[in-house]
Design a protein around this motif. Sequence first.
Motif, PDB file in Angstrom:
ATOM      1  N   GLU A  26      53.005  47.058  50.581  1.00 21.62           N
ATOM      2  CA  GLU A  26      54.420  47.284  50.887  1.00 21.62           C
ATOM      3  C   GLU A  26      54.861  46.483  52.108  1.00 21.62           C
ATOM      4  OE1 GLU A  26      57.676  50.866  51.434  1.00 21.62           O
ATOM      5  OE2 GLU A  26      55.568  51.352  51.080  1.00 21.62           O
ATOM      6  N   PHE A  27      54.021  46.451  53.149  1.00 23.39           N
ATOM      7  CA  PHE A  27      54.402  45.719  54.360  1.00 23.39           C
ATOM      8  C   PHE A  27      54.587  44.232  54.088  1.00 23.39           C
ATOM      9  CE2 PHE A  27      52.968  42.979  57.826  1.00 23.39           C
ATOM     10  CZ  PHE A  27      53.978  43.222  58.747  1.00 23.39           C
ATOM     11  N   LEU A  28      53.627  43.619  53.408  1.00 20.95           N
ATOM     12  CA  LEU A  28      53.706  42.179  53.155  1.00 20.95           C
ATOM     13  C   LEU A  28      54.874  41.839  52.243  1.00 20.95           C
ATOM     14  CD1 LEU A  28      49.891  41.470  52.682  1.00 20.95           C
ATOM     15  CD2 LEU A  28      51.312  40.709  54.593  1.00 20.95           C
ATOM     16  N   ALA A  29      55.150  42.697  51.252  1.00 25.46           N
ATOM     17  CA  ALA A  29      56.293  42.462  50.368  1.00 25.46           C
ATOM     18  C   ALA A  29      57.595  42.512  51.169  1.00 25.46           C
ATOM     19  CB  ALA A  29      56.306  43.494  49.249  1.00 25.46           C
ATOM     20  N   ARG A  30      57.736  43.512  52.015  1.00 26.71           N
ATOM     21  CA  ARG A  30      58.948  43.647  52.836  1.00 26.71           C
ATOM     22  C   ARG A  30      59.096  42.479  53.813  1.00 26.71           C
ATOM     23  NH1 ARG A  30      61.458  48.733  53.450  1.00 26.71           N
ATOM     24  NH2 ARG A  30      60.565  50.379  52.142  1.00 26.71           N
ATOM     25  N   ALA A  31      57.968  42.010  54.331  1.00 28.35           N
ATOM     26  CA  ALA A  31      57.990  40.950  55.343  1.00 28.35           C
ATOM     27  C   ALA A  31      58.147  39.562  54.739  1.00 28.35           C
ATOM     28  CB  ALA A  31      56.700  41.009  56.169  1.00 28.35           C
ATOM     29  N   GLY A  32      58.161  39.471  53.407  1.00 31.99           N
ATOM     30  CA  GLY A  32      58.264  38.171  52.764  1.00 31.99           C
ATOM     31  C   GLY A  32      56.999  37.350  52.866  1.00 31.99           C
ATOM     32  N   LYS A  33      55.863  38.022  52.986  1.00 33.76           N
ATOM     33  CA  LYS A  33      54.579  37.332  53.139  1.00 33.76           C
ATOM     34  C   LYS A  33      53.625  37.581  51.972  1.00 33.76           C
ATOM     35  CE  LYS A  33      55.072  35.496  57.325  1.00 33.76           C
ATOM     36  NZ  LYS A  33      54.853  34.056  57.657  1.00 33.76           N
ATOM     37  N   LEU A  34      54.120  38.193  50.911  1.00 36.27           N
ATOM     38  CA  LEU A  34      53.266  38.465  49.753  1.00 36.27           C
ATOM     39  C   LEU A  34      53.374  37.293  48.782  1.00 36.27           C
ATOM     40  CD1 LEU A  34      51.367  40.448  48.345  1.00 36.27           C
ATOM     41  CD2 LEU A  34      53.371  41.488  47.265  1.00 36.27           C
ATOM     42  N   GLU A  35      52.369  36.468  48.746  1.00 39.16           N
ATOM     43  CA  GLU A  35      52.350  35.284  47.891  1.00 39.16           C
ATOM     44  C   GLU A  35      51.938  35.623  46.464  1.00 39.16           C
ATOM     45  OE1 GLU A  35      52.684  31.290  46.784  1.00 39.16           O
ATOM     46  OE2 GLU A  35      53.216  32.176  48.718  1.00 39.16           O
ATOM     47  N   GLU A  36      50.953  36.500  46.343  1.00 38.53           N
ATOM     48  CA  GLU A  36      50.401  36.771  45.017  1.00 38.53           C
ATOM     49  C   GLU A  36      49.642  38.094  45.019  1.00 38.53           C
ATOM     50  OE1 GLU A  36      48.664  33.444  42.478  1.00 38.53           O
ATOM     51  OE2 GLU A  36      46.839  34.474  43.104  1.00 38.53           O
ATOM     52  N   LEU A  37      49.783  38.834  43.926  1.00 40.48           N
ATOM     53  CA  LEU A  37      48.923  39.983  43.651  1.00 40.48           C
ATOM     54  C   LEU A  37      47.865  39.543  42.658  1.00 40.48           C
ATOM     55  CD1 LEU A  37      51.516  42.885  43.242  1.00 40.48           C
ATOM     56  CD2 LEU A  37      50.004  42.482  45.174  1.00 40.48           C
ATOM     57  N   ARG A  47      53.801  36.095  42.704  1.00 37.26           N
ATOM     58  CA  ARG A  47      53.205  36.056  41.371  1.00 37.26           C
ATOM     59  C   ARG A  47      52.207  37.203  41.245  1.00 37.26           C
ATOM     60  NH1 ARG A  47      50.599  30.520  39.288  1.00 37.26           N
ATOM     61  NH2 ARG A  47      52.751  30.292  38.597  1.00 37.26           N
ATOM     62  N   TYR A  48      52.120  37.747  40.028  1.00 41.15           N
ATOM     63  CA  TYR A  48      51.051  38.697  39.729  1.00 41.15           C
ATOM     64  C   TYR A  48      50.074  37.991  38.793  1.00 41.15           C
ATOM     65  CZ  TYR A  48      49.015  43.392  39.605  1.00 41.15           C
ATOM     66  OH  TYR A  48      48.186  44.476  39.785  1.00 41.15           O
ATOM     67  N   LYS A  49      48.841  37.858  39.241  1.00 46.17           N
ATOM     68  CA  LYS A  49      47.817  37.193  38.444  1.00 46.17           C
ATOM     69  C   LYS A  49      46.890  38.259  37.844  1.00 46.17           C
ATOM     70  CE  LYS A  49      46.299  33.169  39.631  1.00 46.17           C
ATOM     71  NZ  LYS A  49      45.602  32.048  40.334  1.00 46.17           N
ATOM     72  N   ILE A  50      46.920  38.379  36.529  1.00 43.34           N
ATOM     73  CA  ILE A  50      46.044  39.277  35.800  1.00 43.34           C
ATOM     74  C   ILE A  50      44.783  38.481  35.442  1.00 43.34           C
ATOM     75  CG2 ILE A  50      45.811  40.807  33.815  1.00 43.34           C
ATOM     76  CD1 ILE A  50      48.054  41.663  35.662  1.00 43.34           C
ATOM     77  N   ILE A  51      43.645  38.870  36.022  1.00 44.39           N
ATOM     78  CA  ILE A  51      42.432  38.057  35.930  1.00 44.39           C
ATOM     79  C   ILE A  51      41.425  38.702  34.982  1.00 44.39           C
ATOM     80  CG2 ILE A  51      40.543  37.010  37.230  1.00 44.39           C
ATOM     81  CD1 ILE A  51      42.351  37.171  39.717  1.00 44.39           C
ATOM     82  N   CYS A  52      40.990  37.959  34.016  1.00 45.38           N
ATOM     83  CA  CYS A  52      39.977  38.429  33.070  1.00 45.38           C
ATOM     84  C   CYS A  52      38.604  38.442  33.739  1.00 45.38           C
ATOM     85  CB  CYS A  52      39.955  37.509  31.847  1.00 45.38           C
ATOM     86  SG  CYS A  52      38.660  37.898  30.639  1.00 45.38           S
ATOM     87  N   TYR A  53      37.955  39.591  33.735  1.00 47.92           N
ATOM     88  CA  TYR A  53      36.579  39.650  34.229  1.00 47.92           C
ATOM     89  C   TYR A  53      35.689  38.763  33.364  1.00 47.92           C
ATOM     90  CZ  TYR A  53      31.747  41.117  34.344  1.00 47.92           C
ATOM     91  OH  TYR A  53      30.377  41.096  34.379  1.00 47.92           O
ATOM     92  N   ARG A  54      34.896  37.953  34.035  1.00 52.71           N
ATOM     93  CA  ARG A  54      33.913  37.111  33.362  1.00 52.71           C
ATOM     94  C   ARG A  54      32.565  37.296  34.047  1.00 52.71           C
ATOM     95  NH1 ARG A  54      38.745  34.385  33.713  1.00 52.71           N
ATOM     96  NH2 ARG A  54      39.592  33.542  31.764  1.00 52.71           N
ATOM     97  N   PRO A  55      31.478  37.208  33.311  1.00 48.94           N
ATOM     98  CA  PRO A  55      30.163  37.515  33.893  1.00 48.94           C
ATOM     99  C   PRO A  55      29.585  36.420  34.774  1.00 48.94           C
ATOM    100  CG  PRO A  55      29.932  36.926  31.583  1.00 48.94           C
ATOM    101  CD  PRO A  55      31.410  36.994  31.852  1.00 48.94           C
ATOM    102  N   MET A  56      30.218  35.263  34.857  1.00 48.81           N
ATOM    103  CA  MET A  56      29.650  34.169  35.643  1.00 48.81           C
ATOM    104  C   MET A  56      29.568  34.537  37.117  1.00 48.81           C
ATOM    105  SD  MET A  56      31.284  33.087  32.856  1.00 48.81           S
ATOM    106  CE  MET A  56      32.913  32.469  33.229  1.00 48.81           C
ATOM    107  N   GLY A  57      28.373  34.395  37.678  1.00 46.72           N
ATOM    108  CA  GLY A  57      28.167  34.631  39.102  1.00 46.72           C
ATOM    109  C   GLY A  57      27.916  36.082  39.471  1.00 46.72           C
ATOM    110  N   VAL A  58      28.169  37.001  38.550  1.00 48.55           N
ATOM    111  CA  VAL A  58      28.027  38.424  38.835  1.00 48.55           C
ATOM    112  C   VAL A  58      26.543  38.789  38.933  1.00 48.55           C
ATOM    113  CG1 VAL A  58      28.538  40.755  37.971  1.00 48.55           C
ATOM    114  CG2 VAL A  58      30.194  38.902  37.671  1.00 48.55           C
ATOM    115  N   ARG A  59      26.210  39.728  39.815  1.00 43.70           N
ATOM    116  CA  ARG A  59      24.829  40.179  39.952  1.00 43.70           C
ATOM    117  C   ARG A  59      24.292  40.698  38.616  1.00 43.70           C
ATOM    118  NH1 ARG A  59      26.491  43.413  45.337  1.00 43.70           N
ATOM    119  NH2 ARG A  59      28.379  43.488  44.068  1.00 43.70           N
ATOM    120  N   GLU A  60      23.033  40.386  38.346  1.00 41.74           N
ATOM    121  CA  GLU A  60      22.434  40.743  37.062  1.00 41.74           C
ATOM    122  C   GLU A  60      22.477  42.242  36.811  1.00 41.74           C
ATOM    123  OE1 GLU A  60      21.360  38.924  34.569  1.00 41.74           O
ATOM    124  OE2 GLU A  60      21.884  37.060  35.587  1.00 41.74           O
TER     125      GLU A  60
END
Length: 280
Positions: A192-203, A235-248
Motif C-alpha cells: 500500500e505504501f509503495l503504491a500510494r508513493a508512486g514507487k510500485l513498479e511491478e507486482l 504491472r502485475y507479473k503472474i509467474i509460472c513455477y518452473r523446477p529449474m534451479g529449485v532444490r531437489e
Amino acid sequence: MKALVNKIIPFSSVDGPGNRTAIFLQGCNFNCLYCHNPETINQCVNCGQCVKVCPVGALSMQDGKVCYDYTKCVFCDACFKQCPNSSSPRVRSMTPEEVMAEVRKNMPFIRGITVSGGECTRWRDFLVELLTIAKAEGLSTLLDSNGSYDFSTDPELLAVTDGVMLDIKAWTSEDHKAVTGVDNTQVRANLEFLARAGKLEELRTVVVPGLFDAETAVREASAVAAPWQDKHPMRYKIICYRPMGVRESEKQRLQQPTAEYLQQLADLARSQGIHDVVIT
C-alpha cells in the motif's frame, strides 16, 4: 563500503522494463520453498564441499576458507549445486564503484539497473550509494524486493529508487509462513505504501498449485494496487513455477500450474482493475 555480489547479468529483459543490468546480492531473510536461486540465500560456511567438485580449479581452500578465482571460472554451477547450505562460493565482495565499473561496460545499451538478490535491502547503505551513482550517470534504478524492509521509514533510499518490484509470495500470514517461513505483515504494508508513493513498479507472484491460495493473493494485491496506477503505471507479473534451479528436496513435490489456471489469475487481476498484466 562493500556488499556480497552473487552475480551480475549484463543484459536482462526480465528484470524490469527495457534492457537492464541486473545485480544479485547475497543473503535472504526468506526461505521460499520454490526458490529458483537458493544459492543466494545464505553465506558460505567454508565447508569445502564445492572445492571437490570444481572441474577447473577455480576454488581452493586457504587457511580454512574457500577462495574463488573469478578468472578461472567457467560458470558450470557444479559448486553451488553441491552446496548443502543454500549458498555459493562464487560470491564477490564489491564496492558500489566496482559494481558500476561492470555496469559501465554495458552502456549505452541498457536503460538502467535492477538490484535483486537474495534480498537486496539487507545491504541498505550499499544500495543508496550504488543507486546514487547510477542515477547520476543517467540510468534508471529498480529494486526487486521481497517486501520485508520498511520502505516508509527510508526517504533517502526511495529518493534514488525509481521503483520497487514487489514479490507477493502469498496473502494470508498462514500461507506466507508456509511458503517462506516468515510473516508478511510488512509486505502488505509496503504494497500500500509503495503504491500510494508512486514507487510500485511491478507486482510479482510465483504460482505453485496447492502450496498457497494464489487466487486470494492475486485478488487482494490487485485490489490494493489498482487505485494508484495513474500515479505510477505498474504491472502485475503472474509467474509460472518452473523446477529449474529449485532444490531437489522441493522439486519432487511442487507442481507446475496449467496455462488455463495462469490465465484465470491474470483475468482476476484485470477484474480488480490492473491494466497491465503479463504471464511469464
